[in-house]
Write a protein that holds these residues in place. Structure first.
Motif, PDB file in Angstrom:
ATOM      1  N   LEU A  64      27.746  33.182  18.454  1.00 22.11           N
ATOM      2  CA  LEU A  64      28.357  32.196  17.562  1.00 22.11           C
ATOM      3  C   LEU A  64      28.985  31.051  18.355  1.00 22.11           C
ATOM      4  N   GLU A  65      29.587  31.377  19.493  1.00 23.73           N
ATOM      5  CA  GLU A  65      30.186  30.331  20.329  1.00 23.73           C
ATOM      6  C   GLU A  65      29.119  29.390  20.899  1.00 23.73           C
ATOM      7  N   LYS A  66      27.952  29.928  21.232  1.00 27.32           N
ATOM      8  CA  LYS A  66      26.859  29.074  21.723  1.00 27.32           C
ATOM      9  C   LYS A  66      26.356  28.136  20.626  1.00 27.32           C
ATOM     10  N   ILE A  67      26.254  28.674  19.414  1.00 26.77           N
ATOM     11  CA  ILE A  67      25.748  27.887  18.281  1.00 26.77           C
ATOM     12  C   ILE A  67      26.794  26.894  17.786  1.00 26.77           C
ATOM     13  N   ILE A  68      28.054  27.341  17.740  1.00 27.91           N
ATOM     14  CA  ILE A  68      29.156  26.533  17.218  1.00 27.91           C
ATOM     15  C   ILE A  68      30.271  26.527  18.265  1.00 27.91           C
ATOM     16  N   PRO A  69      30.157  25.702  19.280  1.00 29.49           N
ATOM     17  CA  PRO A  69      31.146  25.718  20.358  1.00 29.49           C
ATOM     18  C   PRO A  69      32.529  25.236  19.895  1.00 29.49           C
ATOM     19  N   MET A  70      33.549  25.822  20.485  1.00 31.05           N
ATOM     20  CA  MET A  70      34.926  25.464  20.141  1.00 31.05           C
ATOM     21  C   MET A  70      35.206  23.995  20.428  1.00 31.05           C
ATOM     22  N   ASN A  71      34.686  23.508  21.553  1.00 32.79           N
ATOM     23  CA  ASN A  71      34.969  22.128  21.966  1.00 32.79           C
ATOM     24  C   ASN A  71      33.738  21.252  21.802  1.00 32.79           C
ATOM     25  N   ASN A  80      40.379  23.190  15.197  1.00 32.43           N
ATOM     26  CA  ASN A  80      39.802  24.482  14.831  1.00 32.43           C
ATOM     27  C   ASN A  80      38.587  24.338  13.906  1.00 32.43           C
ATOM     28  N   ALA A  81      37.883  23.229  14.020  1.00 33.97           N
ATOM     29  CA  ALA A  81      36.707  22.999  13.180  1.00 33.97           C
ATOM     30  C   ALA A  81      35.652  24.084  13.376  1.00 33.97           C
ATOM     31  N   ALA A  82      35.460  24.514  14.622  1.00 32.52           N
ATOM     32  CA  ALA A  82      34.469  25.569  14.884  1.00 32.52           C
ATOM     33  C   ALA A  82      34.827  26.844  14.123  1.00 32.52           C
ATOM     34  N   ALA A  83      36.113  27.161  14.041  1.00 35.10           N
ATOM     35  CA  ALA A  83      36.558  28.354  13.304  1.00 35.10           C
ATOM     36  C   ALA A  83      36.225  28.234  11.822  1.00 35.10           C
ATOM     37  N   HIS A  84      36.410  27.050  11.260  1.00 32.96           N
ATOM     38  CA  HIS A  84      36.064  26.835   9.852  1.00 32.96           C
ATOM     39  C   HIS A  84      34.564  27.017   9.625  1.00 32.96           C
ATOM     40  N   ILE A  85      33.762  26.505  10.517  1.00 32.86           N
ATOM     41  CA  ILE A  85      32.302  26.594  10.377  1.00 32.86           C
ATOM     42  C   ILE A  85      31.841  28.046  10.496  1.00 32.86           C
ATOM     43  N   LYS A  86      32.358  28.777  11.472  1.00 32.27           N
ATOM     44  CA  LYS A  86      31.994  30.193  11.640  1.00 32.27           C
ATOM     45  C   LYS A  86      32.393  30.996  10.406  1.00 32.27           C
ATOM     46  N   SER A  87      33.580  30.737   9.890  1.00 34.03           N
ATOM     47  CA  SER A  87      34.037  31.414   8.682  1.00 34.03           C
ATOM     48  C   SER A  87      33.116  31.106   7.503  1.00 34.03           C
TER      49      SER A  87
END
Length: 132
Positions: A64-71, A80-87
């Motif tokens: 998930l981090e590779k697909i939707i990186p934190m930065n 925290n946009a990546a967290a919203h997308i993963k959720s």
């Protein structure tokens, strides 16, 4: 309705909550029906997946981090946009069948609470619908 409180320890983690859910199921005495789960948070999710190999949750989080990186250059200014997308991708709800006083799972399945913006204190809302 029951509420399960989870205190996460990391920014990103998956916590197996199956045993806690089984305890609540036994307490409620539901023999057959449905268990509805809901996470009222926009940066957390629920997932049903393998519990036998501890590398599986780590592989899921790493992928998930590779697909939707934190930065990444997200427009959301809180960082925290990546967290919203993963959720959003994994989702805040699950429904599990209950039969003979236990959940119906595949051989290696468990329910995981997925934290994407921790550490935080989180809630999982739990409601049971007995079979008619």
């Amino acid at each position: 309705m029951k509420q399960l409180t989870i205190k996460t320890k990391s920014r990103v983690e998956m916590i197996d909550i199956t045993d806690q859910l089984r305890g609540i199921l036994a307490e409620k005495g539901i023999n057959n029906g449905l268990c509805h789960l809901f996470v009222p948070h926009t940066t957390a999710a629920l997932l049903i997946n393998e519990n036998a190999d501890p590398d599986v949750p780590m592989d899921i989080l790493t992928s998930l981090e590779k697909i939707i990186p934190m930065n990444d250059p997200y427009r959301h200014i809180e960082g925290n946009a990546a967290a919203h997308i993963k959720s959003a991708l994994l989702g805040p709800t699950k429904t599990i069948f209950v039969e003979n006083g236990d959940f119906i799972f595949g051989m290696w399945q468990s329910v995981f609470f997925c934290e994407f913006d921790g550490p935080r204190t989180r809630q999982v809302m739990i409601e049971f619908s007995p079979a008619a």
